[in-house]
Every structure is written in C-alpha cells, then in structure tokens.
Scaffold this active site. Sequence first.
Site, PDB file in Angstrom:
ATOM      1  CB  THR A  97      35.574  40.624  38.887  1.00 22.24           C
ATOM      2  OG1 THR A  97      35.818  39.242  38.649  1.00 22.24           O
ATOM      3  CG2 THR A  97      34.308  41.047  38.160  1.00 22.24           C
ATOM      4  CE  LYS A 172      33.439  37.355  36.900  1.00 23.32           C
ATOM      5  NZ  LYS A 172      33.553  35.957  37.260  1.00 23.32           N
ATOM      6  CE  LYS A 240      34.203  42.476  43.198  1.00 23.21           C
ATOM      7  NZ  LYS A 240      35.155  41.932  42.249  1.00 23.21           N
TER       8      LYS A 240
HETATM    9  P1  NAP Z   1      39.736  36.897  48.336  1.00 22.96           P
HETATM   10  O1  NAP Z   1      39.851  35.454  48.727  1.00 22.96           O
HETATM   11  O2  NAP Z   1      38.971  37.818  49.212  1.00 22.96           O
HETATM   12  O3  NAP Z   1      41.241  37.445  48.156  1.00 22.96           O
HETATM   13  C1  NAP Z   1      41.504  38.779  47.834  1.00 22.96           C
HETATM   14  C2  NAP Z   1      42.998  38.958  47.681  1.00 22.96           C
HETATM   15  O4  NAP Z   1      43.270  40.316  47.370  1.00 22.96           O
HETATM   16  C3  NAP Z   1      43.788  38.637  48.949  1.00 22.96           C
HETATM   17  O5  NAP Z   1      45.051  38.149  48.567  1.00 22.96           O
HETATM   18  C4  NAP Z   1      43.909  40.024  49.601  1.00 22.96           C
HETATM   19  O6  NAP Z   1      45.009  40.122  50.464  1.00 22.96           O
HETATM   20  C5  NAP Z   1      44.122  40.873  48.377  1.00 22.96           C
HETATM   21  N1  NAP Z   1      43.736  42.268  48.590  1.00 22.96           N
HETATM   22  C6  NAP Z   1      42.479  42.748  48.766  1.00 22.96           C
HETATM   23  N2  NAP Z   1      42.511  44.076  48.911  1.00 22.96           N
HETATM   24  C7  NAP Z   1      43.810  44.442  48.815  1.00 22.96           C
HETATM   25  C8  NAP Z   1      44.478  45.692  48.887  1.00 22.96           C
HETATM   26  N3  NAP Z   1      43.796  46.828  49.065  1.00 22.96           N
HETATM   27  N4  NAP Z   1      45.816  45.695  48.750  1.00 22.96           N
HETATM   28  C9  NAP Z   1      46.506  44.554  48.571  1.00 22.96           C
HETATM   29  N5  NAP Z   1      45.931  43.346  48.501  1.00 22.96           N
HETATM   30  C10 NAP Z   1      44.594  43.289  48.617  1.00 22.96           C
HETATM   31  O7  NAP Z   1      39.120  37.051  46.873  1.00 22.96           O
HETATM   32  P2  NAP Z   1      39.046  35.970  45.692  1.00 22.96           P
HETATM   33  O8  NAP Z   1      37.849  35.105  45.912  1.00 22.96           O
HETATM   34  O9  NAP Z   1      40.380  35.358  45.473  1.00 22.96           O
HETATM   35  O10 NAP Z   1      38.656  36.936  44.464  1.00 22.96           O
HETATM   36  C11 NAP Z   1      39.635  37.736  43.833  1.00 22.96           C
HETATM   37  C12 NAP Z   1      38.995  38.382  42.593  1.00 22.96           C
HETATM   38  O11 NAP Z   1      38.529  37.355  41.712  1.00 22.96           O
HETATM   39  C13 NAP Z   1      37.783  39.260  42.905  1.00 22.96           C
HETATM   40  O12 NAP Z   1      37.775  40.355  42.029  1.00 22.96           O
HETATM   41  C14 NAP Z   1      36.606  38.331  42.647  1.00 22.96           C
HETATM   42  O13 NAP Z   1      35.434  39.050  42.294  1.00 22.96           O
HETATM   43  C15 NAP Z   1      37.127  37.511  41.488  1.00 22.96           C
HETATM   44  N6  NAP Z   1      36.520  36.178  41.334  1.00 22.96           N
HETATM   45  C16 NAP Z   1      36.344  35.372  42.427  1.00 22.96           C
HETATM   46  C17 NAP Z   1      35.758  34.119  42.252  1.00 22.96           C
HETATM   47  C18 NAP Z   1      35.517  33.188  43.429  1.00 22.96           C
HETATM   48  O14 NAP Z   1      34.797  32.194  43.265  1.00 22.96           O
HETATM   49  N7  NAP Z   1      36.103  33.436  44.591  1.00 22.96           N
HETATM   50  C19 NAP Z   1      35.362  33.684  40.980  1.00 22.96           C
HETATM   51  C20 NAP Z   1      35.597  34.522  39.885  1.00 22.96           C
HETATM   52  C21 NAP Z   1      36.164  35.778  40.071  1.00 22.96           C
HETATM   53  P3  NAP Z   1      44.910  39.634  52.006  1.00 22.96           P
HETATM   54  O15 NAP Z   1      45.244  38.180  51.999  1.00 22.96           O
HETATM   55  O16 NAP Z   1      45.916  40.451  52.710  1.00 22.96           O
HETATM   56  O17 NAP Z   1      43.497  39.925  52.465  1.00 22.96           O
END
Ligand code: NAP
Length: 289
Positions: A97, A172, A240
């Site tokens: 997102t 979104k 965010k």
């Molecule tokens: P998350 O659990 O915090 O995971 C983030 C991922 O991105 C991890 O693999 C992290 O690696 C990696 N990452 C973050 N910063 C990075 C960087 N600078 N360089 C390389 N890798 C990086 O987040 P998530 O919940 O999966 O969400 C991911 C996206 O989907 C976000 O944009 C969020 O807004 C969106 N989203 C989430 C949900 C939800 O319910 N969670 C629902 C809809 C949309 P590490 O493992 O090394 O930290």
Amino acid sequence: MKKVAFIGLGVMGYPMAGHLVKAGYEVTVYNRTTAKAEQWAKEFNAHFALTPKDASKGADVVFACVGNDDDVCQVTFGSDGILAGLKPGAIFVDHTTASAELAEKLAKAAQQQGNDFIDAPVSGGQAGAENGQLTIMCGGHESTFEQVKPVMNAYAKFSQLMGVVGKGQVAKMANQICIAGLVQGLSEALNFAQRAGLDADKLVETISKGAAGSWQMENRYKTMYAGEYEFGFAVDWMRKDLAIAFKEAQKYDAKLPMTHMVDGFYQQVQQNGGNRWDTSSLISLLKTK
Ligand code: NAP
C-alpha cells in the site's frame, strides 16, 4: 508464466508467496531478514535469494509486498534492486500500500527498460492472505493485468483493474477512508450498547442482518467488547495509509472531515502504546470512565 519471485515476507507476503508455490509456480523469494526467507524456503520447499535482484532474475513476474514508499524504493532501485534483475518483458507487480506517485515512478522506470508494471494493493488482512481470499485493486495496462491476474488468483478471491497506473492505489485509499469512519461508528455503537446493558451477541446477531452490518462488525465485535487488540491490521499501518489518502485528496479538493477526526483518534491510540494494535482499538478511547 511459470517462474515468479516474491519480495517481502511479512504478515502478508509470507503466506501469499506460499500460495504461489501451492498453485504450481516456481517461486524464489527475497526478505531483508534472511532468517525469515530461510524459514519460508524450508516450509515450502522452494528457493530464496540474498538480494531482490537475484530473486528477480529469470522470473516472468516479480511481486513485492513491503511496508511503505521508501521501502519499495529500497528493494526496487540500485544495483541489487528488482529492476536490475528483471529480464526483458517481465512484469513487476507491487502489492504494497503506497502512493499513486510512486506507482507512476515505478511504471516509468520499468517501461524505460522494457518491462511493465502494475500497482496492486490488497485488502482482506492477514486472514485473507493466509486463506488466499484477498481482494486486489490494480492499476496499469489491461493486457498486462490479464497476464498477471491468473497468477494472483493463487491468493485472491477477486481482482479488478481500476484504471491506469496509480488507480489501484487510489482505490485502496478509498477503501481505507471507508474503514476509518466505519470502525469509529462501530466503536461508538458497541460502547453505547455495552454501557446500556445490551447483550453483545444478540445485538450483533440482529443488527448485522440489517443496514448496519459490516465485515468489521462481524469479525471484530467480540474482541472489541473484550478489549483485545494485539493482532490484525496495525494502527501504524492505518495512519501511513491515511496520510497517503490525505495527500491524494488535496489534488481533487476532496474533503475528508471525518477521516481527519478518526486519524486524530488513531494518533491518541499510538500515544497510549497501541502502534501495533488492530485498527478496531479505536474503541479503547471510549472505554475509559
Ligand atoms: P510487515 O509484516 O511489517 O512486513 C513488511 C515486510 O517488508 C517484511 O518482509 C520486511 O522485511 C519488509 N521490509 C520493510 N521495509 C523494508 C526495506 N526497507 N527493505 C526491504 N524489506 C523491507 O507488513 P505486512 O503486514 O505484511 O504489510 C505489507 C504491506 O501490505 C504494507 O504496505 C501494508 O500496509 C499492506 N497491507 C497489510 C495488511 C495487513 O493486514 N497486515 C492488509 C492490507 C495491506 P523484514 O522481515 O526484514 O522486516
């Protein structure tokens, strides 16, 4: 479309990449924290790479799902980035997102080197990713979307092309604007009902069948009543997303008065230590005497 790569194994990416393996694709993943990539590769009997570039090499489609705009730039650009690994004709799909401006920037960079790009943020949360039931909002060329849609079906129950590059992100934003107001309304109704002594199960069983029903009501009322917030979609992520929506809304002079108010409530939840709490934790502000 046989060989794919997935960059970012977070709450969302980890199960999404797993569904691609189960659907028969040859998958290589990259994750910043290598231990998670190793664990994933072991669990799904597939490959991991040590850079986004190496993961992307030879792939027909490269998916990314990281945190925010800056994170996407970090995995995309530079000598170890996704763009450096893409073969001619490969498609880059970003599930993060992020802003519509970033989508345009990524599309331009991809097209300059003979690749195509789709912005494809998702909705459905952790459960949707784990159950392969996500909804995906896409922006880009129709022919490119049609090529990646069957691949995304590995973890999507529905995907739609909303328009040109960036329009997936704009859709979104509309989704998040809806959720912010909705969760505040639900919080107020549940807090009101609890104080009035109504039976929570009977109330939701009844009003969820009428015009007030929602996914949030059905899936969150129990934990909201119980004051449990340590799961789900984090308040930090919601803020965010809302910040991105506020910036986009300025372009169209679209007023978001209620969303601004709810964003202020989310800020209070953060100040109370709820950065990683689920968005339904808005009710915590009403529970104080
Ligand atoms: P998350 O659990 O915090 O995971 C983030 C991922 O991105 C991890 O693999 C992290 O690696 C990696 N990452 C973050 N910063 C990075 C960087 N600078 N360089 C390389 N890798 C990086 O987040 P998530 O919940 O999966 O969400 C991911 C996206 O989907 C976000 O944009 C969020 O807004 C969106 N989203 C989430 C949900 C939800 O319910 N969670 C629902 C809809 C949309 P590490 O493992 O090394 O930290």
